[in-house]
Design a protein around this motif. Structure first.
Motif, PDB file in Angstrom:
ATOM      1  N   LYS C 259       0.832  -1.196   0.000  1.00 53.94           N
ATOM      2  CA  LYS C 259       0.000   0.000   0.000  1.00 53.94           C
ATOM      3  C   LYS C 259       0.869   1.251   0.000  1.00 53.94           C
ATOM      4  O   LYS C 259       2.051   1.193   0.317  1.00 53.94           O
ATOM      5  N   THR C 261       0.987   3.805   1.957  1.00 47.52           N
ATOM      6  CA  THR C 261       1.580   4.021   3.279  1.00 47.52           C
ATOM      7  C   THR C 261       1.120   2.888   4.190  1.00 47.52           C
ATOM      8  O   THR C 261       0.224   2.120   3.844  1.00 47.52           O
ATOM      9  N   HIS C 262       1.718   2.844   5.374  1.00 47.80           N
ATOM     10  CA  HIS C 262       1.346   1.843   6.369  1.00 47.80           C
ATOM     11  C   HIS C 262       0.538   2.492   7.481  1.00 47.80           C
ATOM     12  O   HIS C 262       0.609   2.076   8.634  1.00 47.80           O
ATOM     13  N   THR C 263      -0.197   3.512   7.115  1.00 48.92           N
ATOM     14  CA  THR C 263      -0.982   4.291   8.065  1.00 48.92           C
ATOM     15  C   THR C 263      -2.436   3.853   7.994  1.00 48.92           C
ATOM     16  O   THR C 263      -3.006   3.768   6.914  1.00 48.92           O
ATOM     17  N   VAL C 264      -3.003   3.565   9.163  1.00 48.42           N
ATOM     18  CA  VAL C 264      -4.388   3.101   9.245  1.00 48.42           C
ATOM     19  C   VAL C 264      -5.171   4.051  10.138  1.00 48.42           C
ATOM     20  O   VAL C 264      -4.738   4.369  11.246  1.00 48.42           O
ATOM     21  N   LEU C 265      -6.308   4.477   9.641  1.00 42.69           N
ATOM     22  CA  LEU C 265      -7.184   5.356  10.423  1.00 42.69           C
ATOM     23  C   LEU C 265      -8.373   4.540  10.904  1.00 42.69           C
ATOM     24  O   LEU C 265      -9.127   4.014  10.093  1.00 42.69           O
ATOM     25  N   PHE C 271     -11.782   0.469  10.034  1.00 40.39           N
ATOM     26  CA  PHE C 271     -10.341   0.691   9.862  1.00 40.39           C
ATOM     27  C   PHE C 271     -10.048   0.973   8.386  1.00 40.39           C
ATOM     28  O   PHE C 271     -10.271   0.105   7.541  1.00 40.39           O
ATOM     29  N   LEU C 272      -9.527   2.162   8.116  1.00 39.68           N
ATOM     30  CA  LEU C 272      -9.258   2.556   6.732  1.00 39.68           C
ATOM     31  C   LEU C 272      -7.756   2.567   6.474  1.00 39.68           C
ATOM     32  O   LEU C 272      -7.026   3.380   7.051  1.00 39.68           O
ATOM     33  N   SER C 273      -7.310   1.673   5.612  1.00 43.13           N
ATOM     34  CA  SER C 273      -5.895   1.699   5.233  1.00 43.13           C
ATOM     35  C   SER C 273      -5.762   2.247   3.817  1.00 43.13           C
ATOM     36  O   SER C 273      -6.755   2.489   3.136  1.00 43.13           O
ATOM     37  N   ASP C 274      -4.551   2.444   3.392  1.00 42.98           N
ATOM     38  CA  ASP C 274      -4.296   3.237   2.196  1.00 42.98           C
ATOM     39  C   ASP C 274      -4.575   2.466   0.902  1.00 42.98           C
ATOM     40  O   ASP C 274      -4.700   1.259   0.891  1.00 42.98           O
ATOM     41  N   ARG C 275      -4.660   3.207  -0.173  1.00 43.83           N
ATOM     42  CA  ARG C 275      -4.780   2.653  -1.517  1.00 43.83           C
ATOM     43  C   ARG C 275      -3.511   1.880  -1.883  1.00 43.83           C
ATOM     44  O   ARG C 275      -2.482   2.024  -1.244  1.00 43.83           O
TER      45      ARG C 275
END
Lengths: 337, 337, 337, 337
Positions: C259, C261-265, C271-275
């Motif tokens: 992905k 980034t390895h950033t998850v909101l 839980f939304l992780s990146d494209r």
């Protein structure tokens, strides 16, 4: 600006070379035109391969060269503050590796000279430029998690540095945790007001004999009311472990690790995925590029660098307080003169 | 043993009912034969649906019934220690919800009576029976991560309990963190020697007005040299967040959360996976079953219960020290008389 | 070999430039000394920036230069086979982008000339050099999953190429799926014996009007008894989707995506992780470097290139059979003359 | 409706017992009042433990009992269609395990009787009630992924059933893939128009000798233009693998597996997470409860069952076409009389 920004590199060790190569291959607006290194004989071939013709043993050659716009200070920590002063007086913009110094007086004097000279100063906290941490920072700024309540930072090296390095490193808190203190300030957008440190020698007794610790938990209080905690180890057998979690009133942001590959083997034992990347040179490869791009951009566009002198000072303040906390076994407030 | 273990339930609130239903549907070796609850009128239908014929308002009816082998004490905390004493004197095995009491003297008296009577006592720290945490415990025991260096526990509730509950809860550390103190002891196989607590009122000011905090970071020192940290919040908007990480010389064990579903929606926004499970009744559904099975098994096979009286005492010791640490702003050693 | 391998680049479009830059910055044993491109005026600045002094419009200048050891053929597909023939006759080692040609006769003639000349030929299937796919290949070779039963490949582009490109692309199977056919052969270590193709125009009607499809499922039979399936789409809104799964008697290997980034909101929504990464230039950045390193190494060490002429021929055979299968609505065996 | 729905169970094998226990413990609006099983002696204790007093060897006792509102047909497949006919004629609502029959004529006759009698019929495709698959279905219905382009289903059993079972199972496509055909119809909201099957005997030669296959890839064309593919294996060493992916114009929905625990061990080898759940009884535990709740609800609220007779017929049509496709080596259209 038709001509390129002309940069002099001081100190061509591992990190200095990374910056020079990144400028060569990824920052077309700048060029490294000179390098000064005590062991100048050893770096000539490397410099040549990058098209750097001027190789000196003495950094004063760079300071005196009026064609040089900016310097990268990548020499040993004990030289940082005096080189900043020299460069500022020579009117050169400055990128300086962290930490500026272990001595608060020297840091403050250096910052004064920078201010007086009106040059840019950027300090080398590259993690701020990592795409994942930067995205976390942006999401927080957009209010996605509301008010910040808790910040948790995990930072574990794959293995300890050599003992000789540890002895002059300033100790775990000023050598390793200092990056985490910066990350805490960056993500919280707030200042640390108090620190409490727990530490142990659990990885290697020789580290303890050298007067340092190798394992730590440090708690933080922030001016905005948030609470924080950092955990460190000098040896993580599964690779370089760099994670952050910011928990707030409306959600939580987690930054995880990247693995060496995205290949997973599933067998009767379970699902085995790959180790983490080896260390900071691999994990922060992109961050180092972005960092130096940002420095060049701050000069070319005459704007404040993204990591300032204060950003260089504050983590040292926290690190010194953490050292004191560990010795005295009590929480220590951060005192700003 | 041809006949079933006969159990009397004292207190048929939410958790008491869960235990009774688990015994009915998942523990064929036991049966709940009587229930005592102050509001006995309200539970008759429920009791009937489970085939429990004897419904009392007074727990002494259960204590006096010689056909009853064991009691489950699920009434309010202030009744626990005296009910333990009564049950022990009546020769009944005891399962008691946590905490035993907030008063160390009362806990110690209760434990003495249990010892004198020679009955079993198990305390209701159900998380030890969660399959994921238990697997972590087993892997540690097998030496998979070597010596333990760091333990990190995250425990965040989806929302605060009612204020009326908070006022009698004993405070965050004795109500909520107490489970984490137990988990820290369970996974470390060591005792906590010192605690330092940071706390804040960040979720709801009314909690502060009620004299409690809603957000905390607590650090721990263990007798075996390991360091620990727990973070708590009373409100996690993404669901009940229960994680553990144990880091050691040879590796790291991480216990993560389960999500409501395993369905992921990927769009131009990114990858959206589901929320966490709502709260402890869902997250620890299996743990509650395993817990009560283990209690019945310890009686039927005459072996030590997996959570003992000392396991009930220690987290209260740590919790009281954490409270004191918060008030006094300093690390507090755990004192055992 | 004291001097560097001297390379001539033919075709300085997007992929040609990537190769030249990778050689400049990552392959110290080689250098691009000349480039030929029909639009030579447009590339002079770019060539200069890489230190390439010779810029021609005509590739024959490169063929005639006796100081050039090897050529990279990165021009349009219709020129590949004749340039291979020319280069082979000129005694130059050859790296050629995929596909060699859409005409089997031309491919075979080119391969004959290569064989006759005794030069190396490597075909540009860069995915084999991706660290994740390569690790899958190695784990399979180590027997970690036993015998292979099923191979599943997912390959979805972020958006369709321009219609003008589609019209000369050879169609989905020869333009896009051809990489998956290569991956299927690579991971199975076996040859495809039969293919069946389903296709649709679901993304953009204009693609159908141009005589192509944009969505497909292709099944494969392998000589070793394994079964395979590939699915393709020309538009994946969540990014470039490149996955592989190899299932065997002792386990399964899955290669997933990286992905951005390895950033998850995590919020109340979940839980939304990146494209995913955008497209092949980002996804296969490392693979392109490894590919060209391997080509240079095969010459310098005089060993067989890791992707041979046969590896260039076979996917075209499969692609042509898939086209026929789609038209005739039946499985089509692969016929090798 | 003051009284409970009264249910008779026909066939108390594994799945019949699960339904009865789920009704007992999770469906308060219904009760199983009678059970008929050829081996009635063996089930008496079990029936008693659930409070079922009437235990017969002959299902006609249930059909004749006017107090029974509905039957659960969980006997062997060869009895399904005639029991449906009997139950419909007796005016009882019917839940029937899949498949209704292998003979299309018998299925159609049974459905006619059901229609004539005006009773409810629900077929036991429990996967539709799994929370993860249901969420996928709902997200698709909400248009989250736009138009459907591709459906991919992975279904792999942990190990093959006994050979005796395989011989009467109807073959892989009617025994195992039939659930995937149902899932394909459920998620696509469309009918399958053509099927092509590849199969192999890769797991166990004895399965081939019994006239069946153990590994398969089946492609599907849907009436709405979407394409689909299913892959099956009778033996997955890492556990029961049940995944679905639905790819559309606006995104993709992926349903993944759950693991036995959420515990991950990271060491120098990498990150090892747990195996998948063992088999369908564990994986679809919740689905079986929801399925039977929905059946009871459809009767009590007089609405159409969520899985109808047509839903029972269609997967058999597809399965028979897949068998034919495998034999004839060509795609086979689904013919509906």
């Amino acid at each position: 600006m038709s001509k390129k920004l002309r940069i002099g590199l001081i100190g061509a060790g591992r990190i200095g070379r990374v910056h020079a190569e990144n400028i060569r291959f990824s920052v077309p607006e700048a060029e490294v035109v000179a390098v000064a290194d005590l062991y100048n004989d050893k770096i000539k071939d490397w410099a040549l391969s990058l098209g750097i013709k001027n190789v000196f043993s003495d950094s004063s050659k760079i300071m005196e060269d009026e064609d040089i716009d900016a310097v990268l200070i990548c020499s040993s920590t004990d030289t940082h503050s005096s080189l900043i002063v020299e460069a500022a007086r020579a009117g050169k913009h400055i990128f300086c590796e962290k930490p500026i110094d272990f001595d608060l007086t020297k840091i403050r004097e250096a910052l004064k000279e920078v201010e007086k000279a009106g040059v840019k100063l950027q300090v080398g906290f590259q993690r701020r430029f990592d795409p994942s941490f930067r995205k976390a920072y942006e999401l927080i700024g957009q209010g996605k998690i509301g008010d910040i309540h808790l910040i948790k930072i995990t930072s574990r090296d794959p293995q300890p540095p050599p003992l000789d390095y540890i002895k002059v490193s300033g100790g775990l808190f000023l050598d390793m945790t200092i990056h985490d203190f910066d990350m805490a300030r960056y993500l919280s957008r707030s200042e640390v007001t108090e620190v409490y440190a727990l530490g142990g020698v659990l990885v290697d007794e020789a580290i303890g004999e050298a007067g340092d610790i190798d394992t730590a938990i440090v708690t933080l209080k922030f001016a905005n009311g948030a609470l924080g905690v950092i955990d460190n180890s000098r040896r993580s057998v599964y690779g370089y472990d760099q994670r952050v979690e910011v928990f707030g009133s409306q959600g939580c942001i987690m930054v995880g690790n990247d693995k060496l590959t995205h290949t997973v083997l599933s067998t009767a034992e379970g699902f085995l995925s790959d180790r983490l990347q080896h260390f900071f040179m691999e994990r922060y490869r992109q961050a180092y590029i972005e960092e130096i791009k940002a420095f060049v951009e701050s000069i070319l566009q005459d704007k404040e660098p993204p990591v300032t002198g204060i950003d260089g000072l504050e983590p040292v303040l926290i690190g010194l307080a953490a050292k004191r906390s560990l010795v005295e076994g009590r929480p220590v407030p951060i005192e700003r003169v």
